[in-house]
Design a protein around this motif. Structure first.
Motif, PDB file in Angstrom:
ATOM      1  N   ASP A  21      -7.575  53.024  82.628  1.00  0.00           N
ATOM      2  CA  ASP A  21      -6.213  52.551  82.872  1.00  0.00           C
ATOM      3  C   ASP A  21      -6.109  51.037  82.765  1.00  0.00           C
ATOM      4  O   ASP A  21      -5.104  50.504  82.297  1.00  0.00           O
ATOM      5  N   GLU A  22      -7.135  50.337  83.231  1.00  0.00           N
ATOM      6  CA  GLU A  22      -7.150  48.877  83.075  1.00  0.00           C
ATOM      7  C   GLU A  22      -7.078  48.516  81.595  1.00  0.00           C
ATOM      8  O   GLU A  22      -6.339  47.615  81.195  1.00  0.00           O
ATOM      9  N   HIS A  23      -7.852  49.226  80.795  1.00  0.00           N
ATOM     10  CA  HIS A  23      -7.821  48.993  79.351  1.00  0.00           C
ATOM     11  C   HIS A  23      -6.440  49.295  78.771  1.00  0.00           C
ATOM     12  O   HIS A  23      -5.928  48.532  77.941  1.00  0.00           O
ATOM     13  N   ALA A  24      -5.818  50.386  79.211  1.00  0.00           N
ATOM     14  CA  ALA A  24      -4.494  50.753  78.707  1.00  0.00           C
ATOM     15  C   ALA A  24      -3.478  49.649  78.979  1.00  0.00           C
ATOM     16  O   ALA A  24      -2.594  49.377  78.149  1.00  0.00           O
ATOM     17  N   ASN A  25      -3.591  49.001  80.124  1.00  0.00           N
ATOM     18  CA  ASN A  25      -2.642  47.962  80.496  1.00  0.00           C
ATOM     19  C   ASN A  25      -2.868  46.640  79.765  1.00  0.00           C
ATOM     20  O   ASN A  25      -2.033  45.735  79.855  1.00  0.00           O
ATOM     21  N   ASN A  26      -3.990  46.517  79.058  1.00  0.00           N
ATOM     22  CA  ASN A  26      -4.274  45.275  78.343  1.00  0.00           C
ATOM     23  C   ASN A  26      -3.461  45.108  77.063  1.00  0.00           C
ATOM     24  O   ASN A  26      -3.350  43.996  76.544  1.00  0.00           O
ATOM     25  N   LEU A  27      -2.914  46.201  76.543  1.00  0.00           N
ATOM     26  CA  LEU A  27      -2.180  46.121  75.282  1.00  0.00           C
ATOM     27  C   LEU A  27      -0.774  45.580  75.536  1.00  0.00           C
ATOM     28  O   LEU A  27       0.024  46.188  76.248  1.00  0.00           O
ATOM     29  N   THR A  28      -0.456  44.458  74.940  1.00  0.00           N
ATOM     30  CA  THR A  28       0.780  43.735  75.217  1.00  0.00           C
ATOM     31  C   THR A  28       2.021  44.569  74.887  1.00  0.00           C
ATOM     32  O   THR A  28       2.110  45.153  73.805  1.00  0.00           O
ATOM     33  N   THR A 261      -7.379  65.945  85.456  1.00  0.00           N
ATOM     34  CA  THR A 261      -6.152  65.288  85.902  1.00  0.00           C
ATOM     35  C   THR A 261      -6.279  64.841  87.350  1.00  0.00           C
ATOM     36  O   THR A 261      -5.934  63.708  87.704  1.00  0.00           O
ATOM     37  N   ARG A 262      -6.797  65.710  88.212  1.00  0.00           N
ATOM     38  CA  ARG A 262      -6.946  65.368  89.623  1.00  0.00           C
ATOM     39  C   ARG A 262      -7.967  64.255  89.819  1.00  0.00           C
ATOM     40  O   ARG A 262      -7.751  63.329  90.605  1.00  0.00           O
ATOM     41  N   LEU A 263      -9.089  64.297  89.093  1.00  0.00           N
ATOM     42  CA  LEU A 263     -10.094  63.239  89.227  1.00  0.00           C
ATOM     43  C   LEU A 263      -9.543  61.888  88.786  1.00  0.00           C
ATOM     44  O   LEU A 263      -9.787  60.860  89.427  1.00  0.00           O
ATOM     45  N   ASN A 264      -8.802  61.868  87.691  1.00  0.00           N
ATOM     46  CA  ASN A 264      -8.223  60.604  87.227  1.00  0.00           C
ATOM     47  C   ASN A 264      -7.178  60.072  88.211  1.00  0.00           C
ATOM     48  O   ASN A 264      -7.045  58.861  88.400  1.00  0.00           O
ATOM     49  N   ARG A 265      -6.434  60.972  88.840  1.00  0.00           N
ATOM     50  CA  ARG A 265      -5.450  60.527  89.829  1.00  0.00           C
ATOM     51  C   ARG A 265      -6.131  59.956  91.065  1.00  0.00           C
ATOM     52  O   ARG A 265      -5.658  58.968  91.649  1.00  0.00           O
ATOM     53  N   VAL A 266      -7.228  60.572  91.482  1.00  0.00           N
ATOM     54  CA  VAL A 266      -7.978  60.021  92.604  1.00  0.00           C
ATOM     55  C   VAL A 266      -8.497  58.625  92.250  1.00  0.00           C
ATOM     56  O   VAL A 266      -8.450  57.708  93.076  1.00  0.00           O
ATOM     57  N   ARG A 267      -8.993  58.453  91.035  1.00  0.00           N
ATOM     58  CA  ARG A 267      -9.501  57.131  90.631  1.00  0.00           C
ATOM     59  C   ARG A 267      -8.392  56.081  90.699  1.00  0.00           C
ATOM     60  O   ARG A 267      -8.612  54.965  91.181  1.00  0.00           O
ATOM     61  N   ARG A 268      -7.201  56.427  90.230  1.00  0.00           N
ATOM     62  CA  ARG A 268      -6.087  55.469  90.313  1.00  0.00           C
ATOM     63  C   ARG A 268      -5.764  55.146  91.769  1.00  0.00           C
ATOM     64  O   ARG A 268      -5.479  53.997  92.108  1.00  0.00           O
ATOM     65  N   ALA A 269      -5.796  56.168  92.616  1.00  0.00           N
ATOM     66  CA  ALA A 269      -5.499  55.953  94.030  1.00  0.00           C
ATOM     67  C   ALA A 269      -6.559  55.065  94.674  1.00  0.00           C
ATOM     68  O   ALA A 269      -6.229  54.205  95.503  1.00  0.00           O
ATOM     69  N   LEU A 270      -7.826  55.246  94.336  1.00  0.00           N
ATOM     70  CA  LEU A 270      -8.886  54.398  94.874  1.00  0.00           C
ATOM     71  C   LEU A 270      -8.722  52.949  94.426  1.00  0.00           C
ATOM     72  O   LEU A 270      -8.936  52.018  95.207  1.00  0.00           O
ATOM     73  N   ARG A 271      -8.344  52.757  93.173  1.00  0.00           N
ATOM     74  CA  ARG A 271      -8.161  51.395  92.657  1.00  0.00           C
ATOM     75  C   ARG A 271      -6.923  50.717  93.241  1.00  0.00           C
ATOM     76  O   ARG A 271      -6.820  49.492  93.237  1.00  0.00           O
TER      77      ARG A 271
END
Length: 323
Positions: A21-28, A261-271
Motif C-alpha cells: 500500500d505504501e508503494h501504491a501511494n507513491n504514484l503521483t 483480503t482479511r490479512l491485507n486489511r489487518v496489515r493496513r490496520a496495524l500500520r
C-alpha cells in the motif's frame, strides 16, 4: 512533484517501498489500494517523470498483487508490461502484444504476478487531442470502452525500448519539451491504428459479476469470516461455478481471496494503529481468534511478524501527533 515548463531536463523521482500500500501511494495523482497475494516480503520501485499534461513511469512490484486503481480525471492511461503472462485487467487476461488502457476517473482492477514490471503513460485528453490534430492523426477511440488493446509487435517493441531508455536509463540531458514531444508521439503511435484484441469469452460477464458481488458483500461484512456456503447462496451459483469464476477473473480461489483480503486489511490496520492499540486487539477485531495461527499466517504472507509491523509504525504516528 510539480511539472516544469522550462527547457531544462524534467525532474525524475525514484521511490522504493517495502509495503504494497505504501508503494501504491507513491504514484503521483493516482488513487490506489494494493492487496498482496503471494507470500514474502514486498519490494516495489517506481521511476517516474511528470511533464506538463503528462506522466510517465516504470513500476516494479516483487510480489503478486490485486490492485484497485483510478487515474486522475480527464486523462488516458496506457499500461505496457514487457511480459504479459499472469496479468489481468478487469478480469481479462492480457495476451501477447496487448497493452492495458483505461480512461481517467474510472475505477479498474489489475491482477499482477510476482516480479512484475509495467511502463505507464498518462496524458491529459486536451493535450492528446491537440497533438493528434497537429499531426493530422485520427485516433481510434475504442480505448474508452475496452481495457485491452492489441499493438503491432514492432511498434510495441520500439515504444518499450524508448521508455526504458528515457525513464530508467537516460543518457545525457534532454529538455522537458523534447521529452514531452517524444512521449506524445509514442502515445499517438499506439492509439492511431485500429488493432482488434481477442474478445473475452461469453462466460466472462457472468463470472465477473459473481466475483464483483462477493467483493461488495465482503466489503460490507468486515467483522469476521465469511463461509463458502454464504457466498454460494449470495451469488446463486454452485461451489464449482464460484471456484471457476474466481480463478478466471482473479487467478485465485474464493477461499484464497477471503483469507488474503482479511490479512491485507489487518496489515493496513496495524500500520494505521493508534499508540495504545495492540496486535491482539486489532487481530480479534478482524475475526482472527486463534492468535498463534494468525501470527504464523501473517509472517508467512508478509515476511515479518504482526508486532514488527505495529512497532515500525508507532514512532512515525507519535511524531505525527507530536508525541
Amino acid at each position: 512533484m510539480d511539472a516544469s515548463g522550462s527547457a531544462h531536463a524534467p525532474k525524475r523521482c525514484i521511490q522504493e517501498a517495502f509495503d504494497a500500500d505504501e508503494h501504491a501511494n507513491n504514484l503521483t495523482r493516482w488513487q490506489q489500494q494494493y492487496d498482496q497475494l503471494s507470500p514474502g516480503r514486498f519490494y516495489g520501485r517506481l521511476d517516474e517523470i511528470e511533464l506538463t499534461g503528462m506522466q510517465v513511469f516504470k513500476e516494479h512490484t516483487g510480489q503478486a498483487l490485486r490492485q484497485d486503481c483510478c487515474v486522475w480525471p480527464n486523462s488516458l492511461w496506457i499500461g505496457i508490461p514487457p511480459l504479459t503472462q499472469g496479468s489481468r485487467i478487469n478480469g481479462q487476461a492480457l495476451n501477447v502484444d496487448e497493452v492495458m488502457c483505461r480512461p481517467g476517473g474510472h475505477d479498474f482492477e489489475l491482477v499482477t504476478p510476482d516480479a512484475f514490471d509495467i511502463y505507464g503513460l498518462v496524458v491529459d485528453l486536451p493535450t492528446l487531442n491537440a497533438a493528434a490534430a497537429q499531426q493530422g492523426i485520427k485516433l481510434d477511440e475504442r480505448w474508452q470502452q475496452v481495457p485491452r488493446r492489441h499493438v503491432a509487435h514492432d511498434t510495441l517493441s520500439a515504444v518499450t525500448f524508448l521508455l526504458e531508455k528515457l525513464v530508467v536509463n537516460p543518457k545525457g540531458t534532454i529538455a522537458e519539451r523534447l521529452h514531452r514531444d517524444i512521449f506524445l508521439m509514442a502515445l499517438l503511435e499506439l492509439l492511431q491504428a485500429e488493432k482488434p484484441c481477442q474478445e473475452a469469452p461469453p462466460s466472462y460477464a457472468h463470472r465477473k459479476e459473481v466475483v464483483d458481488r462477493v467483493k461488495r458483500y465482503v466489503d460490507e461484512h468486515l467483522e469476521g469470516p465469511v463461509t463458502m456456503e454464504a457466498l454460494c447462496e449470495l451469488t446463486h451459483v454452485s461451489r464449482r461455478t464460484l471456484q471457476y469464476s474466481f480463478t478466471t477473473i482473479l487467478g485465485i480461489s474464493p477461499l484464497q481471496f477471503l483469507r488474503l483480503t482479511r490479512l491485507n486489511r489487518v496489515r493496513r490496520a496495524l500500520r494505521a494503529a493508534a499508540p495504545d492499540q495492540s496486535v491482539t486487539e486489532i487481530a480479534t477485531y478482524w475475526g482472527f481468534w486463534h492468535l498463534g495461527q494468525f501470527a504464523h499466517d501473517y509472517k508467512q504472507q508478509f515476511g515479518e511478524c504482526p508486532s514488527q509491523t505495529l512497532s515500525a509504525h508507532k514512532p512515525a504516528f507519535s511524531k505525527l501527533v507530536g508525541g
